[in-house]
Every structure is written in structure tokens, then in C-alpha cells.
Design an enzyme around this catalytic site. Structure first.
Site, PDB file in Angstrom:
ATOM      1  N   THR A   1       0.881  -1.174   0.000  1.00  0.00           N
ATOM      2  CA  THR A   1       0.000   0.000   0.000  1.00  0.00           C
ATOM      3  C   THR A   1       0.921   1.228   0.000  1.00  0.00           C
ATOM      4  OG1 THR A   1      -0.324  -0.291   2.384  1.00  0.00           O
ATOM      5  CG2 THR A   1      -2.053  -1.109   0.932  1.00  0.00           C
TER       6      THR A   1
ATOM      7  N   LYS B   1       3.933  -7.154   4.018  1.00  0.00           N
ATOM      8  CA  LYS B   1       3.706  -5.725   3.817  1.00  0.00           C
ATOM      9  C   LYS B   1       3.518  -5.059   5.179  1.00  0.00           C
ATOM     10  CE  LYS B   1      -0.012  -3.642   2.895  1.00  0.00           C
ATOM     11  NZ  LYS B   1      -0.451  -3.036   4.192  1.00  0.00           N
TER      12      LYS B   1
ATOM     13  N   THR C   1      -1.785  -2.141   8.022  1.00  0.00           N
ATOM     14  CA  THR C   1      -2.086  -3.559   8.162  1.00  0.00           C
ATOM     15  C   THR C   1      -0.821  -4.332   7.901  1.00  0.00           C
ATOM     16  OG1 THR C   1      -4.340  -3.353   7.372  1.00  0.00           O
ATOM     17  CG2 THR C   1      -3.360  -5.516   7.216  1.00  0.00           C
TER      18      THR C   1
ATOM     19  N   GLU D   1       5.548   3.932   8.000  1.00  0.00           N
ATOM     20  CA  GLU D   1       5.077   5.177   7.378  1.00  0.00           C
ATOM     21  C   GLU D   1       5.954   6.373   7.728  1.00  0.00           C
ATOM     22  OE1 GLU D   1       0.373   4.379   6.682  1.00  0.00           O
ATOM     23  OE2 GLU D   1       0.991   5.374   8.508  1.00  0.00           O
TER      24      GLU D   1
ATOM     25  N   ASN E   1      -0.798  10.625   7.561  1.00  0.00           N
ATOM     26  CA  ASN E   1      -1.979  10.219   8.320  1.00  0.00           C
ATOM     27  C   ASN E   1      -2.966  11.333   8.625  1.00  0.00           C
ATOM     28  OD1 ASN E   1      -1.711   7.325   8.713  1.00  0.00           O
ATOM     29  ND2 ASN E   1       0.260   7.905   9.575  1.00  0.00           N
TER      30      ASN E   1
ATOM     31  N   SER F   1      -9.358  11.424   0.268  1.00  0.00           N
ATOM     32  CA  SER F   1     -10.017  11.955  -0.935  1.00  0.00           C
ATOM     33  C   SER F   1      -9.598  11.163  -2.155  1.00  0.00           C
ATOM     34  CB  SER F   1      -9.656  13.425  -1.105  1.00  0.00           C
ATOM     35  OG  SER F   1      -8.250  13.555  -1.133  1.00  0.00           O
TER      36      SER F   1
END
Lengths: 407, 407
Positions: free
Chosen positions: A153, A179, A190, A276, A402, A407
Site C-alpha cells: 500500500t 507488507k 495492516t 510510514e 496520516n 479523498s
């Protein structure tokens, strides 16, 4: 045991595929399929979150009740979590469609999803992805890589590893792909890991090996302290290496566990280091704990401390934050017996001695902290147990990723 | 009970002062002194961190062993934590110097420090601050304000509150000042609160009231999940209101607790809303929990979730993160019975019904989240207990403040 270049197709009999099925608007790959020529014994560990995504519930049933599994179908883009009965029906249909395409029962198909919570799976895209993937399944290096890319992702790199191990005179392979933290549509991280092996091993020994190792590997990672609704690690063993079946603890079981540990540790570090917004892998080694569980608790407290993570981002040897996190972990120790070191490729430096500042140069500490992998070592002087945890720094990009409006 | 304009000098007999003693290089005020004309019964609650700063150890002794206390001396700039025996000696000297200047025993002086960990107190500045403050102690509104300013670190506003309550026909005042997350020299947040009252109340009832209320107020705040080495809340009662002594549970005790609760809740919200880098106060109300402790655990899980906090910063109604945090809190409930609302001055909106998305407009949710105080309400449908927690959003400024190299 040796590491080899490969992913989930490295063990004999495993094939994989990864495609763009139309779930991600970006046009990036969003579905992966793993298939084994032979039926597999299966083990799994899943999120402890009370809120469990539909595929987690499905897979728990497959691992517990199906006599074997033979495929894993994965989509990225939509997590199929908090989707009620409709979501579970979609998950079941995803397994059934995959089973039909591969000529196996749906109860032999594991399912995983990652992405936004609360949205229903786009079933047209899912069905189209399955029919695209089934005919192109392959056992080449590239097939594994495409599958590893399709489950990403906001991961910045695919995560794969394979190791060879000799079991009863036969060469077996243990491999995996994973992942980490990421999203398409801002949502929670996740962690998904799919492990394959051609080792022949009894089902209960397979689950035992997985459950034991996960405590020291995947459960010791933290990107942000938020336990996802979808976390899943599944391990498929098809027995095609031809080794004498491992049915009890012994030398072969030990060797298998060692190989599995190498695969799971490597994937854990890859996931933590690619958290992240992360600029580095932050490893915390705690020694001198009164028991194993205390060692894990101490290491995880430091690796999840926002203040410590922000200091690592700033390459600041702010040891008070490390000592503080050890102190609030809930484990009892004498602060005046704590020693702390920093370690990286650039060197090793003692920064705390007996709970207060060791005489060191801040510039030297910053130089050590400026590497892509940095380690804090803390000896709390309260026993003989140790543990390691992995995380990453807390960066401006983490907040940006985050806080972005969906959108 | 009514709120009045005032700080720690609002109850009869309390005086205060705040000065620049020379600890902060910025020239800002860095020492505060509170003094009561009459000896005070004292209650305190302190950090649960195993690593305790020197003044925490000193104050615990004073609260437990001294027959009374009569002053609190505070410095900001240096936390006097992880400073070994030298640090404890400095703390003792700080109490002794204050006692000498005020003509009271050092055992009647509470001490608090906040700032960088690991550095020793600059005793020349401390001594100079004490001798400056003793002669200018005053009971005016401004004296309390100067003291409240002197304990600030990266707090952006002073935090004070006073309420009046009728006890046995006499008007008593309960008041307090606090500081939250901040630092001069990047380091961990320290929460300090000093509460004063002229109510006449037995020592054990005073501690009982404080210990009970802290569970629902200060212990329900989180800025970043890191429990400091210096957190302290002390409550001084000098009895000068002249009310009949409160020696047991009853109407007067209940009224006193109500006033104390108002003071502590207000300070808690002030501290949470002024968390490092925060742009808003984030309140989480959980109802429908199986017991009180479960309600607190659920509310704190949401208010400390990095992903939820980042979503609040982005004014994004990412309810999956709220549900996820409830789910990993450790409390058992049925996710399909959960309802969630957003609330602020701009309105109230149901965003989750029975564990899945309620039909709502994202624009409406963003409008509600764009206020300076926003509330998430979650009913988990598992019982009759509720709790409230307070925090703030996770912002780019939080990371900037805490990643800055100490210099």
C-alpha cells in the site's frame, strides 16, 4: 542455513501472480495469488483486535477446520473491515471464485485484504483479478516479486526473503513476503505476511513453530502502536522437499525453526524500517531483564515511545526519554543500575552509566544516529533475559501521511 | 459551587510569587513559590514511573511523614531527574534554603522541578531565586498569575482555576495551577499541578479526595503516551475558611470533592488542549462499558492512538481508527453494537451505527472537527459505565518540537 534470492515461489511447488485488478485508482497492482501444486498444512496467527476484518474471521476458520489449504488470494486497496454481513459474504465469494478458478474447494483458499476500513470490496474488480491471475501463475523469481508488489500500500519497497535449510538430508526452503504500514486511502496500517515452505512437517508442529516465533519477531514490531483489524501471518507447508516428516521436537524441528526465525526476523525488520514516513530502522535491544516477558515489555516500551522516536528522527541522543520509557513500562528495576549504548555501522557509544549521563560527545552520538539502521542497547541490571524490538522514527511525513484528508 | 477569577492565591492565607532566577537562558520566569500563612494538611499523587526525579522522592516523604507543609518551591528549566545522589542533595538544599527564607522547617517545603533530564540544578540561580521570591510573596490575583507563568515550559498559556464552595455555612475556595507538556531543552513532558484550598479537612480525607479524583481527571489526559519522571499533583489545605473540619464522608465532603473535581477537570482539559504542537483539545467520551475501569481503558486507548490523533489534525472523520483503537484496548465488546458520534460547538453527527458507517456527509464531519474543542462519543453497548479522556491532535509541530536537536 543460507539466504537465497527468492520470494514465496522459492520452495518447490509454489506459484504466484500479481496484477492490477482495478481496485486502486492509481493503476498500481492490487491483487496477488499464491498457489501450491500440493495441498498444504497450514498455520496462522491473527490480530488480537476485538474488531476483526472479514478475511481474518474466514482464515481463522480455514486454519482451524480445513484439512488443508492450497491458495492465498489477497487484495490491497480495501480492508474489508467493519463491513458487516455483506463484507463476510464478499470474502466468502472471493474464496469461492478463487477455488473455482483453481479447481480446489473454497475451504482451501485463504483470503487477505488491506486498505481502507468500512468500504465494501468492489466485487467486479475482485472477480476480474482472480480470472486474470489464475492462468498466469508462475514459479519464477519474477512471479514472486509481482505478488510481493501487489500487496503493497504505502510501503516503499516489496519485502521478500527465502532461506535454504537441510532437513533429514533433503534441502528445504522457507520463504515469505510481507507488507507493512501503509494505505491508499488514509487508514490504518495492516501487517500481512505470507510464508511458504516445501518442508514436510506435521500440522501441530507447524503451528507451534509459528506461534512461538511470532512473539519474538512480528509481535516485536511497532510503527505507531495501533494494532490493525487485519493483521495476519499465514504459513503454508506443502511437504514437497521430501524430507522425513517433522512430527516432534528434535534436530530437524530446531533447524526448521531456525530457518523460519530468519525469515520472520528479516521480514519484521523490513516492515519496521519501511514504516510510514520512516527515515530509519530503530532497533532496541534490552538485556538484564528479570524474565523473557519483561525483556519484551521493556524493549517494546522504548520502540513505541513517541518522544524517543521523535528524538531518533532528530538524530538526538536524548537518553532521558529512553530511560523514561523503560521506567513506565510496568517492569520493576533499579534505575541506578541501567546502562545504555547507541550502536550503528558508524560505531558504538555508551551514553548512560548507572542511570546517569556517561561522559560522551553529542557529535559522536549524532554521527552514530545518522545511519539507516540504529540500535539502542539497554541493560537494566535486573536479571539474565533479553529481547529485541524493531520500530522506526516518528517523522513529519508520518503526520502528513496520516492527517491527509481522505479523498 | 461557582468558578471565580483566581489562581493559587484565591483561598485565604495563600501567597505566591514567580520570578526569573537565571535557569532559563531565554530570560523567562523560571521559579515559583507558594506559601501558606497557616500550616497545611497535605495530599499528593506522583508519577508511577520507576524512574523518579529527586523532587518526587522528596515530596513523597514530605506528604507521608511531615506533620504539615507550608510552602511549595518550583523551578522550570531543569527536571532534576536521573541525577543520582548529587541531584537529591540539591533538592534537599532547595527545600532547606526555602525553609530558611520563610522561617519554617525544610520538611514543610514541597519541591518540584521540570525541564531537561540528566542535568544538575544550577544551585546559584536556585538560591538567588529563593531569596528574590520570599520578600515579594503576595496574595493578589497577579501574584498567582506570575507563579503560574513561572512553571511554564513550552506551554503556550498559564493554567489557573478557582472555585468557591459553601461548607458548613462558610465559603471555602479550591484552586490550582498546572503545567503540561513542554520543555525548554527538548525533553519529556512533565505535568505539575499545585492545588490550594482554605477548606478545613482531615488529612486522610484530603488524600482520599485527591486519589479518587485523579483517576478521572489527570490520569485521563494523554499528550503522547509518555509518562514523565516528574509528574506531581499536590494539594495543600490550610483550614482558614473556618468551616467545621471534614472528618468523614458526608455532605460537606461531597461538596468539597465536587469543587476539587471541577478544579482538576478544568486543569486537565487546559493541559491536554495545550499539548505540544496541538491545534485542538480532543475529548473522548465512552459509554456502554461493562465497568468503570473498562470505560477508562477504552477512552484512553482512543485518545492516545497516533492514527486517530493524526486524523483529528487533518479534520478527517476517519472512524475506522477510533473503532480500531477501541478494539485493541483489551476490553471485550461486540463491534457490531458500537455507535460513534462527533460533537463540537458546530454540531453533533452520528458517524458509526452498529459498527459500520452511518450515512453522513464528510463535509459535515470536517466542519464539526474544525473547532478548537472536539469530542468523539463512543457507545460500545456492553454495559452502563462511562468515562472521559482528554488529549490533543498529533501535529507536524509536535514532531518538530521533539525532533529538534538539543542546543
Amino acid at each position: 542455513m543460507k539466504t537465497v534470492d527468492g520470494g514465496v515461489t522459492a520452495p518447490k511447488g509454489f506459484k504466484a501472480a500479481g496484477v492490477h485488478a482495478g481496485i486502486k485508482k492509481s493503476g498500481k497492482k492490487d491483487m496477488a495469488l499464491i498457489y501450491s501444486e500440493a495441498p498444504c498444512r497450514t498455520a496462522g496467527v491473527f490480530t488480537t483486535n476485538v474488531v476483526k476484518a472479514a478475511p481474518v474471521k474466514w482464515d481463522q476458520k480455514v486454519v482451524l477446520e480445513s484439512p488443508f489449504a492450497q491458495a492465498v488470494v489477497v487484495n490491497s486497496g480495501v480492508a474489508n473491515a467493519c463491513t458487516g454481513k455483506e463484507g463476510y459474504d464478499c470474502c466468502t465469494e472471493m474464496a469461492a471464485e478463487t477455488g473455482k478458478a483453481l479447481g480446489i474447494p473454497k475451504e482451501a483458499v485463504l483470503v487477505a485484504s488491506t486498505g481502507v476500513i468500512g468500504a465494501q470490496l468492489p466485487m467486479d474488480a475482485i472477480r476480474s483479478g482472480i480470472s486474470k491471475m489464475a492462468p498466469i501463475l508462475g514459479c519464477k523469481r519474477l512471479d514472486a516479486r509481482l505478488a510481493a508488489e501487489a500487496i503493497m500500500t504505502t510501503d516503499t519497497k516489496p519485502k521478500e526473503i527465502a532461506v535454504e535449510v537441510e532437513l533429514g538430508g533433503k534441502t528445504a526452503v522457507v520463504s515469505g513476503m510481507g507488507k507493512g504500514s501503509g494505505m491508499i486511502h488514509p487508514n490504518m496500517a495492516t501487517m500481512l505476511c505470507f510464508l511458504t515452505t516445501d518442508a514436510c512437517i506435521a500440522r501441530e508442529m507447524l503451528q507451534k513453530a509459528l506461534s512461538a516465533d511470532v512473539k519474538d519477531t512480528f509481535n516485536m514490531i511497532s510503527v505507531d502502536g495501533d494494532t490493525s483489524t487485519n493483521d495476519s501471518v499465514v504459513l503454508l507447508a506443502n511437504g514437497m522437499a521430501g524430507n522425513p516428516e517433522i512430527t516432534e521436537e528434535g534436530e530437524d524441528y530446531r533447524l526448521f525453526c531456525e530457518a523460519l526465525h530468519e525469515v520472520m526476523t528479516t521480514l519484521s525488520k523490513m516492515i519496521a524500517g519501511d514504516g510510514e514516513g520512516a527515515t530509519c530502522l530503530f532497533e532496541v535491544k534490552v538485556s538484564g531483564a528479570p524474565d523473557k516477558e519483561a525483556a519484551r515489555t521493556l524493549a517494546k516500551a522504548v520502540v513505541t515511545s513517541s518522544l524517543t522516536k521523535a528524538a531518533v528522527f532528530g538524530r538526538d541522543a536524548n537518553w532521558g526519554r529512553i530511560l523514561c520509557a523503560l521506567g513506565y513500562s510496568g517492569v520493576s528495576f533499579d534505575p541506578e543500575k541501567v546502562d545504555i549504548w547507541l550502536l550503528s555501522r558508524a560505531g558504538k557509544l555508551k551514553i548512560v552509566e548507572n542511570g546517569t549521563a556517561a561522559g560522551y560527545e553529542e557529535e559522536e552520538a549524532t554521527r552514530i544516529l545518522s545511519e539507516e539502521e540504529v540500535t539502542a542497547i539497554a541493560d537494566v541490571g535486573a536479571g539474565d533475559f533479553s529481547a529485541t524490538a524493531w520500530g522506526c522514527d516518528l517523522t513529519l511525513d508520518y503526520v502528513k501521511i496520516n492527517a491527509d484528508y481522505r479523498s
